[in-house]
Design a protein around this motif. Structure first.
Motif, PDB file in Angstrom:
ATOM      1  N   MET A  35     -89.488  24.421 -59.178  1.00 44.92           N
ATOM      2  CA  MET A  35     -88.107  23.943 -58.990  1.00 44.92           C
ATOM      3  C   MET A  35     -87.365  23.922 -60.334  1.00 44.92           C
ATOM      4  SD  MET A  35     -85.906  23.045 -56.790  1.00 44.92           S
ATOM      5  CE  MET A  35     -86.737  22.578 -55.279  1.00 44.92           C
ATOM      6  N   ALA A  53     -95.065  22.269 -57.680  1.00 43.50           N
ATOM      7  CA  ALA A  53     -93.747  22.454 -57.059  1.00 43.50           C
ATOM      8  C   ALA A  53     -92.633  22.075 -58.041  1.00 43.50           C
ATOM      9  CB  ALA A  53     -93.637  21.616 -55.787  1.00 43.50           C
ATOM     10  N   ARG A  90     -86.463  27.393 -61.348  1.00 45.06           N
ATOM     11  CA  ARG A  90     -85.431  27.918 -60.442  1.00 45.06           C
ATOM     12  C   ARG A  90     -84.050  27.403 -60.877  1.00 45.06           C
ATOM     13  NH1 ARG A  90     -86.287  26.493 -54.152  1.00 45.06           N
ATOM     14  NH2 ARG A  90     -87.952  28.023 -54.073  1.00 45.06           N
ATOM     15  N   GLU A 130     -92.478  29.359 -51.877  1.00 47.66           N
ATOM     16  CA  GLU A 130     -91.550  28.554 -51.077  1.00 47.66           C
ATOM     17  C   GLU A 130     -92.229  27.615 -50.091  1.00 47.66           C
ATOM     18  OE1 GLU A 130     -88.093  29.828 -49.048  1.00 47.66           O
ATOM     19  OE2 GLU A 130     -87.650  31.311 -50.583  1.00 47.66           O
ATOM     20  N   LEU A 169     -89.640  23.389 -51.565  1.00 49.69           N
ATOM     21  CA  LEU A 169     -89.183  24.651 -52.168  1.00 49.69           C
ATOM     22  C   LEU A 169     -88.568  25.618 -51.162  1.00 49.69           C
ATOM     23  CD1 LEU A 169     -92.197  25.179 -54.604  1.00 49.69           C
ATOM     24  CD2 LEU A 169     -89.925  24.359 -55.193  1.00 49.69           C
TER      25      LEU A 169
END
Ligand code: UD1
Ligand code: MG
Length: 415
Positions: free
Chosen positions: A242, A238, A245, A225, A108
């Protein structure tokens, strides 16, 4: 300033608990892309020298994932993160400039964050900058030890930390910028005097401090991150970050995603404006989706090129291209380099394999059209089959002629 990078990816990933002895941790995918590939892509724009990936456990798989973009260095025995970086010594030790060290299990991390790290290193005149983060739950991470002047003294790993040290919430993200020559000089002085009997990279900071070199911290604000993937719970965490995002970026660029929590789009997918993605849709690989399409619900696309104004409902499509205004599904399966023109209808329970479907073709229901070229405006009747296998003999790929089923404006059916 010369910038090189080393990505650590040799570890076994014991906590992933895989049956496959050759499955390296960094090759687990998120949205179809292996973890380590995200790290390579994040660091690549900043490196003007070379990137080396340290591979070891399951190293052939890891090598295959990154060798087009990075040099490969083997760490045959995994004796810790410091030992891993040491393996790059023959390639890097005489270089000037800065070396970024990253872990292959932190997908990330963004380029912008790494850029901040380099700026802190350069502007503040550090010899080493460690990227740290204050997290809610520091369990498992190396803790940052600071002295009374608030300067970083070193890093203590979870298993070596005292109860008091374990309460520290500022942790090591596993990302560092080092003065390259000093890094490789001090790596030779590391000892494995710790709970795991390994050479810890973080201990280089203590050696730097002893030499009077300047160490600093670059503080990461967004703790998401730094998430390091050590087990499959973290892998799912994660993947969720993702996914959202990527979906957010697409929505802000003009794509409607009706249910972003249940839509899975890979990082190498592009989608045009005014396309609507309906719930439970997955789009992976190098897929290019044009504008004003309606895709989903419940659709899986991988390595597809889709033009404009198509409707694809409840279908599974891989390695296929289609032009404009096609109606596909529900329940179509399309694969193996199929090409579809415009204004076609590929309906329910129709499978296409390695087929060329010209403009205006209608195959509305229950057909298998394999290794076939179908001419313009052909109407394919229900239950039609074209195949390169007669039950005994399969025509080999090389010698196969496409079965020509009608050239223009035909109507045909076969049983
Ligand atoms: C490591 C850090 C910890 C930090 C955390 C951040 C050490 C000793 N610990 O812990 O301070 O908070 O990352 O995520 O550095 N690897 C090798 N060779 C080895 C050992 C590891 O290449 O011999 C690689 C692994 O593949 C992995 C990375 O180094 O990509 C980190 O190793 P991992 O075992 O995940 O360390 P953590 O326990 O997460
Ligand atoms: Mg880790």
């Amino acid at each position: 300033m010369k910038i090189n990078a080393v990505i650590l990816a040799a570890g076994k990933g014991t906590r992933m608990k895989s049956l496959d002895p050759e499955h390296s941790k960094v090759s687990y995918p998120i949205l179809g892309v292996p973890l380590v590939r995200y790290v390579v892509n994040a660091v690549r724009p900043l490196v003007n020298g070379k990137i080396y990936t340290i591979v070891g456990y399951g190293g052939d798989a890891t090598k295959a994932i990154v060798e087009d973009l990075t040099g490969i260095v083997w760490q045959r025995e995994q004796k810790g993160t410091g030992h891993a970086v040491l393996q790059a010594s023959p390639f890097l030790k005489d270089e000037d400039g800065v070396t970024l060290v990253l872990c292959g299990d932190t997908p990330l991390l963004t380029t912008a964050t790494l850029e901040n790290l380099i700026q802190d290193f350069e502007k503040k005149g550090h010899d080493a900058t460690v990227m740290t983060c204050v997290v809610d739950n520091p369990f498992g991470y190396g803790r940052i030890i600071r002295n009374e002047k608030n300067l970083v003294e070193g890093i203590v790993e979870q298993r070596d930390a005292t109860d008091d040290q374990r309460k520290i919430r500022e942790v090591n993200t596993g990302v560092y910028a080092f003065d390259n020559r000093k890094l490789f000089q001090e790596l030779d002085n590391l000892t494995a005097d710790n709970a795991q009997g390994e050479l810890y990279l973080g201990d280089v900071l203590t050696l730097f401090r002893k030499k009077g070199y300047v160490i600093g911290a670059s503080i990461l604000e967004d703790q998401k991150e730094m998430l390091g993937i050590n087990d499959r719970v973290q892998l799912a965490e994660a993947a969720k970050v993702m996914k959202l995002r990527i979906n957010r970026k697409l929505m802000l660029s003009g794509v409607t995603i009706e249910d972003p929590d249940n839509t899975y789009i890979g990082p190498n997918v592009t989608i045009g404006q005014d396309t609507i993605i309906r719930p439970n849709t997955t789009i992976l690989g190098y897929s290019t989706i044009g504008p004003v399409n309606k895709i989903g619900p419940a659709t899986y696309l991988e390595n597809v090129t889709v033009g404009e104004g198509n409707s694809i409902v409840s279908s599974y499509i891989t390695d296929t291209s289609m032009v404009n205004k096609n109606e596909v599904g529900p329940y179509s399966k399309i694969r193996s380099h199929t090409q579809i023109g415009s204004n076609t209808r590929i309906g329910n329970f129709v499978e296409l394999k390695n087929a060329v479907i010209h403009d205006g073709v209608k195959a509305a229901h229950l057909s298998y059209l394999g290794d076939t070229s179908i001419g313009d405006n052909t109407n394919v009747g229900c239950g039609t089959i074209t195949a390169n296998y007669d039950g005994k003999k399969q025509i080999s790929y090389r010698n196969r002629q496409r079965c020509l089923l009608g050239l223009r404006n035909n109507s045909c059916s076969s049983h």
